[in-house]
Design an enzyme around this catalytic site. Structure first.
Site, mmCIF file in Angstrom:
data_model
loop_
_atom_site.group_PDB
_atom_site.id
_atom_site.type_symbol
_atom_site.label_atom_id
_atom_site.label_comp_id
_atom_site.label_asym_id
_atom_site.label_seq_id
_atom_site.Cartn_x
_atom_site.Cartn_y
_atom_site.Cartn_z
ATOM 1 N N ARG A 62 43.969 41.075 42.543
ATOM 2 C CA ARG A 62 45.113 41.889 42.999
ATOM 3 C C ARG A 62 45.503 41.587 44.441
ATOM 4 O O ARG A 62 46.601 41.933 44.869
ATOM 5 C CB ARG A 62 44.828 43.371 42.767
ATOM 6 C CG ARG A 62 44.820 43.737 41.277
ATOM 7 C CD ARG A 62 44.618 45.213 41.063
ATOM 8 N NE ARG A 62 43.336 45.684 41.532
ATOM 9 C CZ ARG A 62 42.205 45.643 40.829
ATOM 10 N NH1 ARG A 62 42.203 45.151 39.611
ATOM 11 N NH2 ARG A 62 41.084 46.085 41.339
ATOM 12 N N GLU A 99 26.409 46.694 43.954
ATOM 13 C CA GLU A 99 25.566 47.867 43.706
ATOM 14 C C GLU A 99 24.348 47.453 42.861
ATOM 15 O O GLU A 99 23.216 47.825 43.138
ATOM 16 C CB GLU A 99 26.415 48.914 42.990
ATOM 17 C CG GLU A 99 25.812 50.286 43.000
ATOM 18 C CD GLU A 99 26.718 51.281 42.289
ATOM 19 O OE1 GLU A 99 27.886 50.960 42.021
ATOM 20 O OE2 GLU A 99 26.211 52.377 41.978
#
Ligand code: AMP
Length: 176
Positions: A62, A99
């Site tokens: 994006r 993560e």
């Protein structure tokens, strides 16, 4: 109506995507509105007009949307930062922690010349891990990170802290 109000209306919040607990900010409705895209491009580039920017580097995927429009508006080059394995020519890569596990981003080694002034652009700043890795990559290929640019910054995730070691200003159009 202010640009901030227009963005509030155009950015679609999708709860629990792609996993529970994430409030996904979907910018695709913005792309249907050519006038709004133009207004956003002008707002994103306003801080950098006349600042001798050589390259806008957009982060997959994006970051390509408004990154390319910014480069056109600034009259400079656009460079793509991609996930590993997509670019056909010789690349420079950097691995960074997620993560769970890690990811690798890369760019063509000849896309930025030594000493060039670079803006890193993405649609959204969350924890800052992706943008920090992009900045490391720009430095690795010899570029100078002049600024970070985002449509949206999620303040509560404090991504700005992760970018502070690079000593470059962060310009975000919309804070949530
Ligand atoms: P981070 O590395 O945590 O700053 O994550 C930034 C990257 O993940 C950007 O490329 C964003 O497009 C994407 N991202 C992270 N969180 C969101 C969110 N809540 N909505 C939309 N995109 C997100």
């Amino acid at each position: 109506m202010t640009l901030s109000d227009k963005l509030d209306l155009a950015i679609r919040n999708i709860p629990d995507f792609p996993k529970p607990g994430i409030q996904f900010k979907d910018i695709t409705p913005i792309l249907r509105d050519a006038k709004l895209c133009r207004e956003i491009t002008l707002a994103l580039t306003a801080p950098f007009k006349g600042k001798n920017i050589d390259v806008v580097a957009g982060i997959e995927s994006r970051g390509f949307l408004f990154g390319m429009l910014m480069a056109q508006e600034l009259g400079c080059a656009f460079a793509v930062i991609r996930k590993k394995g997509k670019l056909p020519h010789r690349t420079v890569e950097i691995e960074y922690a997620l993560e769970y596990g890690s990811a690798i981003i890369e760019m063509h080694e000849d896309e930025i010349e030594s000493g060039q002034h670079v803006i890193i652009h993405d649609d959204l700043l969350a924890t800052g891990g992706t943008a920090a890795a992009a900045a490391e990559l720009i430095k690795k290929v010899g570029g100078r990170v002049e600024a970070f640019s985002f449509l949206i910054e999620l303040d509560f995730l404090e991504g700005a802290n992760k970018l502070s070691p690079f000593g470059a200003p962060i310009a975000s159009l919309k804070h949530y």
